[in-house]
Design an enzyme around this catalytic site. Structure first.
Site, short mmCIF file in Angstrom:
data_model
loop_
_atom_site.label_atom_id
_atom_site.label_comp_id
_atom_site.label_asym_id
_atom_site.label_seq_id
_atom_site.Cartn_x
_atom_site.Cartn_y
_atom_site.Cartn_z
N GLU A 1 -39.10 75.76 -45.83
CA GLU A 1 -40.41 76.39 -45.89
C GLU A 1 -40.56 77.46 -44.81
OE1 GLU A 1 -43.60 73.30 -47.58
OE2 GLU A 1 -42.41 72.47 -45.94
N GLU B 1 -39.09 66.46 -50.26
CA GLU B 1 -40.29 65.69 -49.91
C GLU B 1 -40.66 64.60 -50.91
OE1 GLU B 1 -40.75 69.53 -47.56
OE2 GLU B 1 -39.93 68.89 -49.49
N GLY C 1 -39.46 71.27 -44.29
CA GLY C 1 -40.14 72.26 -43.48
C GLY C 1 -39.23 73.37 -43.00
N ALA D 1 -38.76 68.26 -41.19
CA ALA D 1 -39.80 67.90 -40.22
C ALA D 1 -39.40 66.61 -39.52
CB ALA D 1 -41.14 67.75 -40.91
#
Length: 260
Positions: free
Chosen positions: A115, A135, A112, A66
């Site tokens: 994900e 993360e 992300g 991200a």
């Protein structure tokens, strides 16, 4: 529709979305997530598109994570809303599409990015790919479904290890863990994804949509997956694809599914 951060192509029953922020290693920001959501809806609504391939531009990254600068100063409420909205408009949306989505992981798929790949129906990777959920090294946890989908794919113990250590794994390890289905060279990645898409497209798109619903139901709280399977199985008997498929079988010919 014109996009700034992604490229959308389609033809011969195949749709392809390429995340195109190479200077940022295709990192997900708010605008890119919004554009991806719109692109997936566009392709889902196109009856000529039977399979979607998702990949990243360049040779270094699928999605390297991200865009941290966007949310580094968020409050508790803002952080929760970020995860909730992202899951609703993109990650959960992709998982529940009736059109199959193949993630072609061409390099880094971190945070992300991983994900997003896990939200796709299955994954193939280039041999230079690296994957992980880092993360916790930033003082936060995966917020776009990573804590839920990774255990589904690799098992609870291995998922706990990968999340807690923030480890980055190779494509071969990812295949051994069941995170990706196939590993190939970077040059052969998209041809492999297209070959798999071709095999899918020979089958009934209506039946495939029903199969996606039935498989996903097994991972949803409060839903009996066997009941969903029974209902979807029964629904298939009312489709033109079922009539064509069974007729073609009895007539010993290849089916020509109408997709209805």
């Amino acid at each position: 529709m014109d996009f700034e951060n992604i490229i959308v192509e389609k033809g011969d029953g195949l749709g392809q979305i390429t995340i195109n922020r190479p200077k940022k290693l295709n990192a997900l920001n708010k605008d890119t997530i919004t554009e991806l959501s719109l692109a997936f809806k566009l392709l889902e609504d196109d009856t000529e598109v039977k399979v979607i391939i998702l990949t990243g531009s360049g040779e270094k990254a699928f999605v390297a994570g991200a865009d941290i600068a966007e949310f580094a100063n968020f409050s508790v409420d803002e952080g929760g809303n970020l995860a909730r909205k992202g899951q609703e408009i993109l990650f959960d949306y992709v998982e529940n599409l009736s059109t199959p989505v193949i993630a072609a992981i061409n390099g880094f798929a971190l945070g992300g990015g991983l994900e997003l790949a896990m939200a796709c129906h299955f994954r193939v990777a280039s041999d230079n790919a690296k994957m992980g959920l880092p993360e916790v090294s930033l003082g936060v946890i995966p917020g776009y479904g990573g804590t839920q989908r990774l255990p589904q794919l690799v098992g609870k113990g291995k998922a706990m290890e990968l999340i807690m250590t923030a480890a980055m794994i190779s494509a071969d390890d990812a295949k051994n863990y069941g995170l990706v289905n196939h590993v190939t060279t970077l040059d052969e990645l998209l041809p492999l994804a297209e070959k798999l898409a071709g095999k899918i497209m020979r089958n009934s798109s209506v039946a495939i949509a029903s199969a996606i619903k039935a498989v996903n139901a097994n991972f949803k709280d409060g839903i009996n997956g066997f009941d969903v399977e029974i209902n979807q199985f029964g629904n298939c008997f009312g489709t033109e694809d079922f009539t064509e498929g069974t007729t073609a079988f009895l007539e010993k010919r290849k089916p020509n599914f109408p997709g209805k």
